[in-house]
Design an enzyme around this catalytic site. Structure first.
Site, mmCIF file in Angstrom:
data_model
loop_
_atom_site.group_PDB
_atom_site.id
_atom_site.type_symbol
_atom_site.label_atom_id
_atom_site.label_comp_id
_atom_site.label_asym_id
_atom_site.label_seq_id
_atom_site.Cartn_x
_atom_site.Cartn_y
_atom_site.Cartn_z
ATOM 1 N N HIS A 124 0.872 -1.180 0.000
ATOM 2 C CA HIS A 124 0.000 0.000 0.000
ATOM 3 C C HIS A 124 0.910 1.232 0.000
ATOM 4 C CE1 HIS A 124 -2.693 3.023 1.748
ATOM 5 N NE2 HIS A 124 -3.691 2.272 1.399
ATOM 6 N N ASP A 201 2.901 -4.351 8.213
ATOM 7 C CA ASP A 201 1.652 -3.626 7.970
ATOM 8 C C ASP A 201 0.522 -4.638 8.103
ATOM 9 O OD1 ASP A 201 0.297 -1.799 5.070
ATOM 10 O OD2 ASP A 201 -0.639 -2.569 6.895
ATOM 11 N N GLN A 204 -4.782 -5.332 7.063
ATOM 12 C CA GLN A 204 -5.749 -6.299 6.544
ATOM 13 C C GLN A 204 -5.626 -7.662 7.215
ATOM 14 O OE1 GLN A 204 -8.139 -5.304 4.643
ATOM 15 N NE2 GLN A 204 -7.350 -3.402 3.807
ATOM 16 N N LYS A 227 -10.796 -0.420 10.213
ATOM 17 C CA LYS A 227 -10.943 -1.650 9.443
ATOM 18 C C LYS A 227 -11.331 -2.834 10.321
ATOM 19 C CE LYS A 227 -7.348 -0.076 6.322
ATOM 20 N NZ LYS A 227 -8.032 0.367 5.117
ATOM 21 N N CYS A 370 -4.659 2.187 -3.683
ATOM 22 C CA CYS A 370 -3.355 2.668 -3.161
ATOM 23 C C CYS A 370 -2.241 1.645 -3.378
ATOM 24 C CB CYS A 370 -3.464 3.048 -1.686
ATOM 25 S SG CYS A 370 -4.625 4.354 -1.359
HETATM 26 C C1 LIG Z 1 -2.578 -2.897 3.561
HETATM 27 C C2 LIG Z 1 -2.932 -1.498 3.942
HETATM 28 N N1 LIG Z 1 -1.988 -0.726 4.524
HETATM 29 C C3 LIG Z 1 -2.256 0.548 4.887
HETATM 30 C C4 LIG Z 1 -3.512 1.099 4.686
HETATM 31 C C5 LIG Z 1 -3.747 2.525 5.154
HETATM 32 O O1 LIG Z 1 -4.722 2.519 6.168
HETATM 33 P P1 LIG Z 1 -5.165 3.948 6.804
HETATM 34 O O2 LIG Z 1 -6.252 3.619 7.803
HETATM 35 O O3 LIG Z 1 -5.678 4.772 5.633
HETATM 36 O O4 LIG Z 1 -3.926 4.547 7.431
HETATM 37 C C6 LIG Z 1 -4.519 0.328 4.082
HETATM 38 C C7 LIG Z 1 -5.867 0.908 3.807
HETATM 39 N N2 LIG Z 1 -6.409 0.422 2.586
HETATM 40 C C8 LIG Z 1 -7.712 0.867 2.176
HETATM 41 C C9 LIG Z 1 -7.732 2.314 1.810
HETATM 42 S S1 LIG Z 1 -6.701 2.663 0.457
HETATM 43 C C10 LIG Z 1 -8.210 -0.009 1.009
HETATM 44 O O5 LIG Z 1 -9.266 0.330 0.430
HETATM 45 O O6 LIG Z 1 -7.536 -1.030 0.734
HETATM 46 C C11 LIG Z 1 -4.226 -0.992 3.720
HETATM 47 O O7 LIG Z 1 -5.166 -1.778 3.152
#
Ligand SMILES: Cc1ncc(COP(=O)(O)O)c(CN[C@@H](CS)C(=O)O)c1O
Length: 416
Positions: A124, A201, A204, A227, A370
């Protein structure tokens, strides 16, 4: 027929019981953000109705209650991921901020020209751009692990990239686009043998899998509350205590100090050192309620149900031959990948698919999620993505696949 997990708990999610465009909402975008159970909403409301006060400061009853609830949420998160010490949990706005905290507080002060960071092509942007910024500032070099034929993390290539120059490995646990589940324990163990530190990270994975940071062995792990059934505006960084103790503050301000003089200050203790200013108090307490809710279901039980959904989703998607689905195929039992599918259909733009599905009340994501570098590898500007959580059902998958087939047939008919 055994009542599914979703059938038992859908009444906990008021938002799911609405119509969109005259059709029952089918929410298949939980990887972007999950929905929130009533108990989380009630907890946030109760905080503002009854307990709201600033934390760690006032001596009055409301402040004491707010502080206890806020720090209680920290204890819950620490237990949820089996952190050894509560002060290893730093509340942040989201995973992105947590990654930037490590980038600016540790990497900026440790990396020098020629040092190497290993990441992957599936990351991401939140786990790519901060390291690009740090590499530019420090002269460090980023190396990227590619994909196998099966569109998963290439462990053999990773082993060849590791060297004594590797100082940091920053990789995703579960890809938000491929759905692959990376072998993080082996990735970490191999990195540690080379003396490198590892950031995982877990955006997910924490919402979907039982996570044990001590068993995993990571040095840092990040996740976002939104999430995992909690409100937006709250996430966390896990870090090994001795590493966090040695890191300088990320932001300056109130809370993160012990004493302040006109000329200088003395830093506060962990975790407050990294929590400058007034935190998202209500949201953190609601995150604690989300952790309680998920823990009451049981992460193993939740994941088992999601594997059933994955198996069913991919069985049904296999009836649409025009689909190009990215990432590894699950086993017939739904094992080996997350309950999400990113896909394209030749000649049809993903956003056209998502728009027509929305007309049917079906919410999926379209775009690059992203992960632009990953999409470029597939010669795709973006993709459509359906991502499930434990409140989705087989019936929703049936409706999604039926509408997807009809949408594809519609576009093919107008293009003929
Ligand atoms: C693997 C991974 N790593 C970082 C982020 C960022 O999370 P934030 O809460 O925005 O900081 C995400 C968030 N992915 C969302 C928004 S782009 C998706 O639609 O897949 C992610 O999936």
């Amino acid at each position: 027929k055994e009542e599914t997990l979703a059938a038992k708990i859908r009444s906990d999610f008021p938002i799911l019981h609405q119509e969109v465009n005259g059709k029952p909402l089918i929410y298949l975008d939980s990887a972007a953000t999950s929905q929130k159970p009533q108990i989380v909403l009630d907890t946030l409301r109760h905080y503002y109705d009854h307990d709201n006060a600033n934390v760690h400061r006032g001596a009055h009853t409301l402040s004491i209650r707010s502080t206890e609830a806020y720090e209680g949420a920290r204890d819950k998160v620490a237990k949820f991921i089996n952190a050894q010490f509560r002060e290893e949990i730093v509340f942040t706005r989201n995973a992105t901020e947590a990654i930037n905290l490590v980038a600016y507080s540790w990497a900026l002060n440790h990396l020098k020209p020629g040092d190497e960071i290993i990441s992957t092509v599936m990351e991401h942007h939140s786990n790519l751009v901060p390291w690009q910024i740090i590499a530019t500032k420090t002269g460090a070099v980023i190396k990227y692990v590619g994909l196998t034929e099966n569109e998963e993390f290439d462990l053999e290539q990773y082993k060849t990239l590791l060297s004594e120059r590797t100082k940091l490995v920053a990789v995703v646990h579960v890809s938000n686009t491929l759905g692959c589940i990376n072998p993080v324990e082996e990735i970490i163990s191999l990195a540690h043998k080379m003396g490198a530190k590892v950031l995982i990270d877990a955006c997910q994975s924490v919402p979907h899998l039982a996570i044990d940071v001590q068993k995993m062995g990571c040095d840092w792990l990040v996740a976002s509350g939104h999430k995992m059934c909690a409100p937006t505006g709250i996430g966390f960084l896990y870090g090994k205590r001795e590493i966090l103790e040695a890191m300088p503050p990320f932001m300056g301000g109130g809370e993160m100090i012990s004493e302040v003089f006109l000329e200088n200050y003395t830093v506060g203790e962990l975790p407050h050192k990294f929590e400058a200013g007034t935190p998202a108090i209500g949201e953190a307490i609601a995150l604690g309620a989300a952790v309680d809710y998920l823990s009451a279901i049981g992460m193993d039980k939740l994941h088992d149900y999601e594997e059933e959904l994955t198996a069913y989703l991919f069985k049904k998607l296999a009836t649409i031959p025009q689909l190009r689905i990215y990432g590894p195929k699950p086993t017939p039992e739904g094992k080996g990948r997350a309950a999400l599918a990113s896909f394209n259909v030749e000649g049809i733009h993903a956003s056209d698919l998502s728009t027509l599905l929305d007309h049917e009340g079906i919410a999926i994501r379209s775009g690059h999620h992203c992960t632009q570098p990953l999409h470029r590898l597939f010669n795709a500007s973006g993709s459509a993505r359906a991502s499930l959580y434990f409140y989705n059902t087989r019936e929703e998958i049936d409706a999604f696949v039926k509408a997807l087939k009809e949408t594809i047939n519609f576009f093919n008919s107008v293009m003929d």
